[in-house]
Design a protein around this motif. Sequence first.
Motif, PDB file in Angstrom:
ATOM      1  N   GLU A  96       5.859   4.967   4.882  1.00 27.03           N
ATOM      2  CA  GLU A  96       6.043   6.062   3.925  1.00 27.03           C
ATOM      3  C   GLU A  96       5.081   5.969   2.749  1.00 27.03           C
ATOM      4  O   GLU A  96       5.072   6.851   1.892  1.00 27.03           O
ATOM      5  N   GLY A  97       4.303   4.887   2.678  1.00 30.57           N
ATOM      6  CA  GLY A  97       3.349   4.716   1.589  1.00 30.57           C
ATOM      7  C   GLY A  97       3.976   4.232   0.300  1.00 30.57           C
ATOM      8  O   GLY A  97       3.363   4.287  -0.761  1.00 30.57           O
ATOM      9  N   ARG A  98       5.203   3.742   0.369  1.00 26.66           N
ATOM     10  CA  ARG A  98       5.909   3.286  -0.831  1.00 26.66           C
ATOM     11  C   ARG A  98       5.749   1.794  -1.070  1.00 26.66           C
ATOM     12  O   ARG A  98       6.120   1.292  -2.127  1.00 26.66           O
ATOM     13  N   LEU A  99       5.194   1.074  -0.098  1.00 26.73           N
ATOM     14  CA  LEU A  99       5.022  -0.367  -0.198  1.00 26.73           C
ATOM     15  C   LEU A  99       3.673  -0.734   0.398  1.00 26.73           C
ATOM     16  O   LEU A  99       3.285  -0.197   1.439  1.00 26.73           O
ATOM     17  N   ARG A 100       2.967  -1.632  -0.268  1.00 28.55           N
ATOM     18  CA  ARG A 100       1.723  -2.164   0.269  1.00 28.55           C
ATOM     19  C   ARG A 100       1.910  -3.659   0.458  1.00 28.55           C
ATOM     20  O   ARG A 100       2.446  -4.335  -0.422  1.00 28.55           O
ATOM     21  N   VAL A 101       1.491  -4.168   1.598  1.00 29.49           N
ATOM     22  CA  VAL A 101       1.620  -5.592   1.882  1.00 29.49           C
ATOM     23  C   VAL A 101       0.233  -6.165   2.061  1.00 29.49           C
ATOM     24  O   VAL A 101      -0.500  -5.755   2.958  1.00 29.49           O
ATOM     25  N   ASP A 102      -0.135  -7.080   1.173  1.00 33.03           N
ATOM     26  CA  ASP A 102      -1.384  -7.802   1.309  1.00 33.03           C
ATOM     27  C   ASP A 102      -1.101  -9.024   2.169  1.00 33.03           C
ATOM     28  O   ASP A 102      -0.388  -9.926   1.754  1.00 33.03           O
ATOM     29  N   GLY A 103      -1.604  -9.031   3.372  1.00 34.92           N
ATOM     30  CA  GLY A 103      -1.351 -10.130   4.289  1.00 34.92           C
ATOM     31  C   GLY A 103      -0.650  -9.637   5.537  1.00 34.92           C
ATOM     32  O   GLY A 103      -0.819  -8.490   5.954  1.00 34.92           O
ATOM     33  N   ASP A 104       0.162 -10.485   6.089  1.00 36.23           N
ATOM     34  CA  ASP A 104       0.809 -10.232   7.369  1.00 36.23           C
ATOM     35  C   ASP A 104       2.187  -9.599   7.174  1.00 36.23           C
ATOM     36  O   ASP A 104       3.097 -10.236   6.638  1.00 36.23           O
TER      37      ASP A 104
END
Length: 75
Positions: free
Chosen positions: A44-52
């Motif tokens: 939904e574009g509400r969270l960004r995860v840098d990594g796995d």
Amino acid sequence: MAYGEWRPTPMSRAADRSSRPKGSEDDLRALLLGEASAADLVQEGRLRVDGDLGELSGLMGLLGALDPDFVIVTP
């Protein structure tokens, strides 16, 4: 091994597989409370995860369901 020489340890290898979630406080709270999944929030574009993302999902899978009637302090 010379003094100060770096060698990988299990902990340093684990750090390579880390993930860092970034989002609003409300979205992170929903993630921690189990109201939303990390995959859904990312989609939904509400969270960004840098990594796995799998590492984050695995961590969230280890958390049990919260009991709203859990008594922290009893008389």
